[in-house]
Enzyme design. Structure first.
Site, PDB file in Angstrom:
ATOM      1  N   LYS A   1      -4.894   0.230   3.291  1.00 49.17           N
ATOM      2  CA  LYS A   1      -4.036  -0.924   3.050  1.00 49.17           C
ATOM      3  C   LYS A   1      -4.171  -1.987   4.133  1.00 49.17           C
ATOM      4  O   LYS A   1      -3.734  -3.117   3.952  1.00 49.17           O
ATOM      5  CB  LYS A   1      -2.579  -0.484   2.913  1.00 49.17           C
TER       6      LYS A   1
ATOM      7  N   LYS B   1      -9.000   1.546  16.711  1.00 48.82           N
ATOM      8  CA  LYS B   1      -8.078   0.409  16.652  1.00 48.82           C
ATOM      9  C   LYS B   1      -8.116  -0.457  17.909  1.00 48.82           C
ATOM     10  O   LYS B   1      -7.663  -1.599  17.878  1.00 48.82           O
ATOM     11  CB  LYS B   1      -6.646   0.912  16.400  1.00 48.82           C
TER      12      LYS B   1
ATOM     13  N   LYS C   1     -12.626   4.780   4.453  1.00 49.43           N
ATOM     14  CA  LYS C   1     -11.431   5.184   3.713  1.00 49.43           C
ATOM     15  C   LYS C   1     -10.773   3.973   3.057  1.00 49.43           C
ATOM     16  O   LYS C   1     -10.741   2.876   3.636  1.00 49.43           O
ATOM     17  CB  LYS C   1     -10.445   5.855   4.677  1.00 49.43           C
TER      18      LYS C   1
END
Length: 328
Positions: A195, A111, A192
């Protein structure tokens, strides 16, 4: 009964991956365990959030928990920020964590890569996750493969505390289902289903209308060839779709392979789309009822009150062992 704790962030729309990998298991576990399920809004703010969107998504995730079959009479459903002990124990565990441990977290690396500036919250949030789990002395923690590293840190911090200050915390074990624990992206089975993916075609949102679901599945990436067979190494894209099919149709992988033998990917995708639509239709109907009634607020209030009794007792014991002067 053994105690289970898990949570989902209210950032973006919950996906079919969240449902298969986590929420379906929550529904099963509530029948055999004492369950605590939370919306982890304090984790969500480790990256910038728009206030109105954060409120809406928090309520939406909680409502989807109930719509998916979590029974507030059997499991405690609550919002993390409504139980202040999470933030307080999170700070105490931050003081026990080492910089090197936090630097090794792969999610932080992923991230923060390419960012000009990275918030300190993103760096230290694994210690808050540890506090989430240890506040309730959970025996089992349902986690995806990508969260196993964080659970290992939780176990290390619990052992460190117990050795330094005296026995208090249960060492939690991971609960990882064997099939469908990690549903992958529709456009790239090496990633993966998320969302937070900027490409909406990469995931099926739990609230996607039927026609949107059909279109996304029809356009999902497939491997070369036309055989519907489960082989993650050689055919990762089709294997991912078969895993989704198995969960939505309640069929084995062998049954799916036999059904579509010689028919190719087109027929397989059409069948998959109808099973996904049928699986989500009752959930979407129940979700609309919950949101229109406003009942989710009373459910969350009751859940927070119930778990606070446990959390506050653990927090007080923690502070007492660490040497804090407590009010009498």
């Amino acid at each position: 009964m053994k105690r289970v704790l898990s949570g989902i962030q209210p950032s973006g729309q919950l996906t079919l991956g969240n449902y298969i990998g986590a929420i379906q298991n929550f529904v099963k576990l509530q029948e055999t365990h004492e369950c605590f399920f939370m919306v982890v809004d304090l984790h969500a703010i480790t990256v910038p959030q728009e206030p109105a969107a954060l409120r809406e998504q928090t309520e939406s995730v909680a409502a989807l928990f109930i719509a998916a079959g979590i029974d507030p009479a059997k499991a405690s459903v609550f919002v993390q920020s409504q139980v202040s002990a999470h933030a307080e124990l999170g700070w105490l565990f931050t003081t026990l964590a080492y910089m090197g441990e936090l630097e090794r977290m792969t999610q932080f690396k992923d991230k923060s890569t390419g960012k000009d500036s990275v918030g300190a919250g993103l760096f230290v949030y694994p210690s808050l996750m540890a506090a989430d789990i240890l506040l309730y002395n959970a025996d089992l923690v349902p986690v995806g493969d990508d969260q196993k590293q964080h659970l290992e840190l939780t176990r290390d911090l619990a052992q460190r505390f117990n050795q330094r200050f005296g026995e208090l915390f249960t060492i939690p074990e991971p609960y990882i289902p064997t099939v469908g624990a990690r549903i992958m992206s529709l456009d790239d089975a090496s990633k993966k289903m998320s969302k937070s993916n900027p490409n909406p075609a990469s995931y099926i949102a739990l609230l996607d209308p039927p026609d949107v679901i059909r279109k996304k599945i029809s356009r999902a990436t497939t491997d070369s060839g036309r055989d519907v067979m489960y082989n993650p190494a050689e055919k990762p894209e089709v294997s991912n779709l078969m895993s989704i099919y198995a969960h939505c149709a309640d069929m084995t992988l062998d049954e799916i392979r036999a059904r579509y033998e010689g028919q190719g990917y087109g027929a397989f995708k059409k069948g998959l789309a109808e099973h996904v639509v049928a699986k989500l239709e009752p959930l979407q109907k129940r979700y609309a009822e919950i949101r229109s009634s406003g009942e989710i607020h009373s459910i969350l209030k009751a859940g927070a009150e119930r778990v606070s009794a446990v959390a506050n007792e653990t927090l007080r014991s923690t502070k007492e062992k660490m040497g804090f002067l407590l009010p009498r």
